[in-house]
Design a protein around this motif. Structure first.
Motif, PDB file in Angstrom:
ATOM      1  N   UNK A  80      13.931  12.585  37.063  1.00 23.73           N
ATOM      2  CA  UNK A  80      15.269  11.993  36.913  1.00 23.73           C
ATOM      3  C   UNK A  80      15.223  10.484  37.143  1.00 23.73           C
ATOM      4  N   UNK A  81      14.528  10.054  38.188  1.00 27.62           N
ATOM      5  CA  UNK A  81      14.409   8.621  38.463  1.00 27.62           C
ATOM      6  C   UNK A  81      13.658   7.904  37.343  1.00 27.62           C
ATOM      7  N   UNK A  82      12.631   8.532  36.815  1.00 23.97           N
ATOM      8  CA  UNK A  82      11.850   7.918  35.729  1.00 23.97           C
ATOM      9  C   UNK A  82      12.704   7.739  34.475  1.00 23.97           C
ATOM     10  N   UNK A  83      13.508   8.740  34.123  1.00 24.16           N
ATOM     11  CA  UNK A  83      14.347   8.663  32.927  1.00 24.16           C
ATOM     12  C   UNK A  83      15.443   7.613  33.074  1.00 24.16           C
ATOM     13  N   UNK A  84      16.014   7.499  34.282  1.00 22.48           N
ATOM     14  CA  UNK A  84      17.032   6.466  34.492  1.00 22.48           C
ATOM     15  C   UNK A  84      16.449   5.064  34.333  1.00 22.48           C
ATOM     16  N   UNK A  85      15.281   4.827  34.897  1.00 26.25           N
ATOM     17  CA  UNK A  85      14.650   3.520  34.738  1.00 26.25           C
ATOM     18  C   UNK A  85      14.269   3.256  33.277  1.00 26.25           C
ATOM     19  N   UNK A  86      13.863   4.297  32.577  1.00 23.25           N
ATOM     20  CA  UNK A  86      13.493   4.147  31.174  1.00 23.25           C
ATOM     21  C   UNK A  86      14.704   3.752  30.328  1.00 23.25           C
ATOM     22  N   UNK A  87      15.862   4.372  30.601  1.00 19.91           N
ATOM     23  CA  UNK A  87      17.081   4.019  29.869  1.00 19.91           C
ATOM     24  C   UNK A  87      17.522   2.596  30.187  1.00 19.91           C
ATOM     25  N   UNK A  88      17.419   2.198  31.453  1.00 20.67           N
ATOM     26  CA  UNK A  88      17.819   0.848  31.828  1.00 20.67           C
ATOM     27  C   UNK A  88      16.938  -0.203  31.157  1.00 20.67           C
ATOM     28  N   UNK A  89      15.639   0.044  31.114  1.00 19.26           N
ATOM     29  CA  UNK A  89      14.740  -0.886  30.439  1.00 19.26           C
ATOM     30  C   UNK A  89      15.014  -0.945  28.941  1.00 19.26           C
TER      31      UNK A  89
END
Length: 275
Positions: free
Chosen positions: A39-48
């Motif tokens: 979940x944390x990885x996907x959120x950072x991926x969307x933000x980038x």
């Protein structure tokens, strides 16, 4: 029926542990841990992805009035933190308190440094040596008097001076040879008459030598620790003195007692009134 099933003792559920060959990686990751990490990885991926899209669609000719009041230095934007600016007298008072704190710390460091230096004997050409060395490590001192500077330059420790008379040197050499021969004869007689040592005595001597080596190693370790501490204290004292000097210079500049350099790079100095 369900109450009877719960009343009986059942085997406790145990999570699978990390294999022995992977213990260096820590605990074994469970499904709930993987879910949080994903979940944390996907959120950072969307933000980038959003930031990357904004960078591609950015207009280089875009302008707003906030650009006139904001500043940037080496690509970093400098903004006001919102802290109220202190008055000139308040800043001078704070610098006075800082100077008093630095002087206190310098005095404290010097006391510790003097206490540590009392444990050292300063020898010219050999650096600092710790007091309380083992008896086998202490070096004796022999004071030799010479007549001229040339004799001092030619003197070699452990040898006779070349400027001595030849008769005196021959007599001394003969006497030293006789003493050496007598000592060798005594040693040979003692070695022939000495009884062989027992096993217990040999073990006792070996244990004493081992203890002596251990004490020498421990003493050397303490010496190295004291030397490093002494160097650290000297470095700290130098840094505190430099900070105090810089603070005194700032206070003098605020009081218009010394010159300085303006923000524009113009040098100025205080000029006294001509008498």
């Amino acid at each position: 029926m369900s109450s009877m099933r719960n009343a009986t003792q059942r085997r406790n559920h145990r999570e699978r542990a990390q294999p022995a060959n992977r213990e260096k990686w820590g605990l074994l990751e469970k499904h709930k841990d993987y879910s949080l990490r994903a979940k944390d990885y996907n959120e950072k991926k969307k933000r980038l992805q959003i930031l990357r899209q904004k960078a591609t669609e950015r207009n280089p000719d875009e302008f707003h009035y906030g650009m006139l009041s904001s500043k940037s230095k080496q690509g970093r934007k400098i903004t006001d933190r919102g802290n109220p600016a202190l008055s000139h007298d308040a800043v001078k008072l704070l610098k006075t308190q800082d100077s008093g704190y630095l002087r206190t710390m310098i005095q404290k460091t010097r006391r510790v440094l003097e206490k540590l230096e009392k444990e050292f004997v300063l020898r010219e050409g050999q650096g600092a040596e710790v007091l309380g060395e083992p008896d086998d490590q202490r070096e004796g001192q022999h004071l030799v008097f010479v007549d001229t500077r040339e004799d001092q330059k030619q003197y070699i420790p452990g040898q006779r001076l070349l400027s001595q008379p030849s008769d005196t040197r021959q007599e001394e050499d003969q006497s030293t040879k006789l003493v050496a021969e007598e000592a060798d004869g005594d040693i040979e007689m003692a070695s022939t008459t000495r009884a062989p040592k027992s096993r217990r005595a040999l073990e006792r001597e070996e244990a004493a030598q081992k203890k002596k080596r251990l004490l020498r190693k421990q003493h050397k370790k303490e010496q190295d620790a004291r030397r490093s501490k002494l160097a650290a204290l000297k470095s700290r004292e130098k840094d505190l003195i430099d900070a105090e000097n810089e603070l005194e210079l700032q206070r003098a500049k605020m009081s218009n007692c010394v010159g300085g350099v303006t923000k524009a790079g113009v040098k100025w100095k205080v000029r006294e009134r001509k008498k």
